[in-house]
Write a protein that holds these residues in place. Sequence first.
Motif, mmCIF file in Angstrom:
data_model
loop_
_atom_site.group_PDB
_atom_site.id
_atom_site.type_symbol
_atom_site.label_atom_id
_atom_site.label_comp_id
_atom_site.label_asym_id
_atom_site.label_seq_id
_atom_site.Cartn_x
_atom_site.Cartn_y
_atom_site.Cartn_z
ATOM 1 N N ASN A 245 12.803 -17.747 -11.349
ATOM 2 C CA ASN A 245 12.724 -16.502 -10.573
ATOM 3 C C ASN A 245 11.602 -16.592 -9.535
ATOM 4 O O ASN A 245 10.470 -16.959 -9.858
ATOM 5 N N THR A 246 11.928 -16.191 -8.306
ATOM 6 C CA THR A 246 10.905 -16.178 -7.254
ATOM 7 C C THR A 246 9.827 -15.166 -7.589
ATOM 8 O O THR A 246 8.636 -15.394 -7.337
ATOM 9 N N SER A 247 10.252 -14.027 -8.159
ATOM 10 C CA SER A 247 9.294 -12.967 -8.474
ATOM 11 C C SER A 247 8.205 -13.466 -9.426
ATOM 12 O O SER A 247 7.102 -12.931 -9.441
ATOM 13 N N ILE A 248 8.488 -14.497 -10.193
ATOM 14 C CA ILE A 248 7.469 -15.072 -11.067
ATOM 15 C C ILE A 248 6.741 -16.200 -10.349
ATOM 16 O O ILE A 248 5.511 -16.229 -10.286
ATOM 17 N N ASN A 249 7.517 -17.107 -9.774
ATOM 18 C CA ASN A 249 6.895 -18.310 -9.216
ATOM 19 C C ASN A 249 6.021 -18.070 -7.991
ATOM 20 O O ASN A 249 5.114 -18.846 -7.710
ATOM 21 N N LYS A 250 6.296 -16.979 -7.277
ATOM 22 C CA LYS A 250 5.447 -16.779 -6.094
ATOM 23 C C LYS A 250 4.016 -16.409 -6.484
ATOM 24 O O LYS A 250 3.117 -16.451 -5.660
ATOM 25 N N PHE A 251 3.811 -16.088 -7.747
ATOM 26 C CA PHE A 251 2.446 -15.836 -8.216
ATOM 27 C C PHE A 251 1.868 -17.037 -8.972
ATOM 28 O O PHE A 251 0.782 -16.976 -9.533
ATOM 29 N N GLY A 252 2.619 -18.138 -9.005
ATOM 30 C CA GLY A 252 2.144 -19.329 -9.719
ATOM 31 C C GLY A 252 1.066 -20.061 -8.947
ATOM 32 O O GLY A 252 1.018 -19.980 -7.714
ATOM 33 N N PRO A 253 0.220 -20.827 -9.649
ATOM 34 C CA PRO A 253 -0.890 -21.514 -8.974
ATOM 35 C C PRO A 253 -0.424 -22.592 -8.002
ATOM 36 O O PRO A 253 -1.173 -22.978 -7.109
ATOM 37 N N PHE A 254 0.818 -23.094 -8.170
ATOM 38 C CA PHE A 254 1.268 -24.195 -7.302
ATOM 39 C C PHE A 254 2.307 -23.758 -6.271
ATOM 40 O O PHE A 254 2.955 -24.579 -5.654
ATOM 41 N N TYR A 255 2.447 -22.449 -6.116
ATOM 42 C CA TYR A 255 3.470 -21.945 -5.192
ATOM 43 C C TYR A 255 3.283 -22.527 -3.791
ATOM 44 O O TYR A 255 4.217 -23.029 -3.174
ATOM 45 N N LYS A 256 2.032 -22.502 -3.340
ATOM 46 C CA LYS A 256 1.795 -22.934 -1.953
ATOM 47 C C LYS A 256 1.573 -24.441 -1.825
ATOM 48 O O LYS A 256 1.498 -24.972 -0.715
ATOM 49 N N THR A 257 1.436 -25.099 -2.963
ATOM 50 C CA THR A 257 1.175 -26.543 -2.933
ATOM 51 C C THR A 257 2.403 -27.297 -2.436
ATOM 52 O O THR A 257 3.534 -26.902 -2.720
ATOM 53 N N GLU A 258 2.166 -28.390 -1.732
ATOM 54 C CA GLU A 258 3.263 -29.257 -1.292
ATOM 55 C C GLU A 258 3.710 -30.065 -2.511
ATOM 56 O O GLU A 258 3.011 -30.952 -2.978
ATOM 57 N N LYS A 259 4.888 -29.753 -3.034
ATOM 58 C CA LYS A 259 5.363 -30.420 -4.252
ATOM 59 C C LYS A 259 6.326 -31.549 -3.883
ATOM 60 O O LYS A 259 7.134 -31.385 -2.964
ATOM 61 N N GLU A 260 6.224 -32.632 -4.631
ATOM 62 C CA GLU A 260 7.032 -33.812 -4.347
ATOM 63 C C GLU A 260 8.506 -33.439 -4.108
ATOM 64 O O GLU A 260 9.123 -32.791 -4.951
ATOM 65 N N ARG A 261 9.043 -33.801 -3.012
ATOM 66 C CA ARG A 261 10.426 -33.562 -2.582
ATOM 67 C C ARG A 261 10.786 -32.069 -2.430
ATOM 68 O O ARG A 261 11.449 -31.670 -1.495
ATOM 69 N N VAL A 262 10.295 -31.240 -3.332
ATOM 70 C CA VAL A 262 10.606 -29.801 -3.268
ATOM 71 C C VAL A 262 9.915 -29.162 -2.063
ATOM 72 O O VAL A 262 10.476 -28.295 -1.390
ATOM 73 N N GLY A 263 8.709 -29.583 -1.787
ATOM 74 C CA GLY A 263 7.935 -29.004 -0.677
ATOM 75 C C GLY A 263 7.135 -27.793 -1.124
ATOM 76 O O GLY A 263 6.941 -27.554 -2.317
ATOM 77 N N GLN A 264 6.703 -27.010 -0.144
ATOM 78 C CA GLN A 264 5.930 -25.794 -0.451
ATOM 79 C C GLN A 264 6.850 -24.687 -0.925
ATOM 80 O O GLN A 264 8.042 -24.711 -0.661
ATOM 81 N N GLY A 265 6.276 -23.709 -1.588
ATOM 82 C CA GLY A 265 7.076 -22.544 -1.988
ATOM 83 C C GLY A 265 8.007 -22.860 -3.135
ATOM 84 O O GLY A 265 7.756 -23.790 -3.922
ATOM 85 N N CYS A 266 9.107 -22.147 -3.246
ATOM 86 C CA CYS A 266 10.008 -22.384 -4.373
ATOM 87 C C CYS A 266 11.475 -22.197 -3.994
ATOM 88 O O CYS A 266 12.298 -21.913 -4.860
ATOM 89 N N LYS A 267 11.789 -22.377 -2.710
ATOM 90 C CA LYS A 267 13.199 -22.185 -2.347
ATOM 91 C C LYS A 267 13.689 -23.209 -1.349
ATOM 92 O O LYS A 267 12.944 -23.612 -0.451
ATOM 93 N N TRP A 268 14.954 -23.555 -1.520
ATOM 94 C CA TRP A 268 15.673 -24.341 -0.520
ATOM 95 C C TRP A 268 16.893 -23.538 -0.096
ATOM 96 O O TRP A 268 17.365 -22.682 -0.849
ATOM 97 N N THR A 269 17.415 -23.893 1.062
ATOM 98 C CA THR A 269 18.730 -23.347 1.409
ATOM 99 C C THR A 269 19.789 -24.226 0.739
ATOM 100 O O THR A 269 19.514 -25.368 0.355
#
Length: 612
Positions: free
Chosen positions: A216-240
């Motif tokens: 859920n975005t409503s949970i993950n946007k408050f996570g400590p790594f939300y803004k971090t550049e994550k391997e392949r996934v990138g920043q944030g928590c959504k793709w199109t």
Amino acid sequence: MTASLVFRLHDRGPELVREVLLERGWEEYDEEEREEEDWNLYWRGSAFRNSEYHNLLPWQRLNHHPKTVGITRKDCLARNLRRMRATCGSSLYDFSPTAFILPNDYTRFLAEYNKLRLTRGPSVYWICKPVDLSRGRGIFIFTDIKHLVYDCSVIVQRYISNPLLISGYKFDLRIYVCVKSFHPLTVYIHQEGLVRFATEKYNLSSLQNLYAHLTNTSINKFGPFYKTEKERVGQGCKWTMSKFRHFLHSQDINELLLWQRINNIVTLTLLTIAPSVPSCPNCVELFGFDILIDFRFKPWLLEVNYSPALTLDCQADITVKKGLIGDLIDLMNYSSIDSFRERAYQKHKHKRPCFHGNQPSPVLTKFKETKFQKETSGTQPSQSQALPLLKTLRQPKKMNQRRSRQQAPVADKRRHLPPVDLSRIYATRGRIINTTATKTHTDETLNLILGPHSRTNVSVVNRQTCPLSGETDVSSKTPDIRQKGLGFRRSAVSWRLPDIHSGSRRTVKAPLEGTTALNGQHIPPLRVGDFIRTFPFNKATLNASQNELDVKSVTQELHRLTGRLAAAQSDKTNRRTVEEELKMDTEGEEDFDSLFWGPKDPPLLSQCFKPT
Ligand code: ADP
């Protein structure tokens, strides 16, 4: 002078709907300035009252069908899927994790828990979710029953513990499904959707870490790594979804079968409630289907959202949701609907149906004396009878509200009709909707529809661009297009009346502008913007949904379609059989083709059956 279309938002939201409609030249309803019935679209996140359905005027639309809670509440969904599993076979309805509604099903859950504990040990995971909460609220995962503590109605579901991961991150798909009509069932799925990621790496030894297990975005946007550049996934928590398609191409899977299985999930889920949803042709509904894919590429239905979030949290949201709402409005085909409102006023020599200030509406005053009540007997009204009952609507708002509360049962017998020529509109009538689904398929064949499949060559994916896809786009101005070779033609302008009279369930049906005709039956456009029509998808399903929804035929067609798709993509030794079958199957169907929802540049279904 053309009157602007008017939208009405409940509780001032969602902002995105306002923005899209204002950009398109719509005006927002203002209760201080407008007549109570002077709007074209009423949008709300929560359910409408029965009286709001009963009092709909022909130019008015609501963004929810009545009684869809059967799939949008977690416990109702679980119950309905269980019923369909019992009726149609567990192999067909094998796309949602086993679920128990607690406290009622506690004993059954305990029996299953103990059985699995004995056979598989402690490595069986469960997820507990409050039935009427959303956005991940109140959810927890457990293996040991001693951790199962709840103080409200919950569902306990098998936790899909082996999800497909992208660089170690769990994700699910948010698929946007528009049910244009339940009678006949008409479904569109949007090509764009969202992929929602957990923001911490998946790890079964930390079940309490919601940032790793919930998407859920409503949970993950408050996570400590939300803004971090994550391997392949990138920043944030959504793709199109488009980005996800790129990812799929890099995987060793049969992409078409994955899309088709998701497609099947959508149709089979809607079949669970379609026969019991009252007919209300002036309604449309956008559902959010949440699909989790496991490591074997089997898609699972997690839940169906009643009012999928339309907030814009990131660029992926902007890209997907703005287009989605624009296409939804196009799908509603307001060019024809508003012509009734427009014509009603023109006929009486008034320029605009919008009247500012406290002046009474001249048009409405004109109708004030005319009272028309129509029993649901199905007789065709004369034009003079067709003048609408607007007198009650002219009463002061408070009185009106009181009336609709007090007189809801009376409203059952009444239908408001528009001040337009009706003589050519009452073309066809629906019959009582009913269905009986029987067990017909073997487990083996039904596996083709939804069952897990092992990895196969990427080469089987038909990436050929549909030569007609560009031409088949339908814009808001021209919702229907002529298609050479497919036998489509533009239909006459017409409209549908709301009909939610429980008991008789008679439907006054007439083709909407933008539909096409085939032997007297009307085929909805195969594509509107990025919405792809997924049901009906051939002549047989069109027939199966015309009067009584024939669930059995629909499931057989889904099975046949998926089987043909799988066969067409299997190795070349099957080629002859496939070609022969294809010849047999497509005879007489060349005038009704559909697009294949899912892949980029969706091909025509008939193209997908060509052996690769
Ligand atoms: P909500 O309505 O609160 O969002 P969901 O059923 O969508 O509830 O669950 C929230 C999230 O929990 C999902 O997006 C998914 O990531 C995870 N989840 C839910 N059910 C399961 C399941 N059975 N197996 C694995 N993950 C699940």
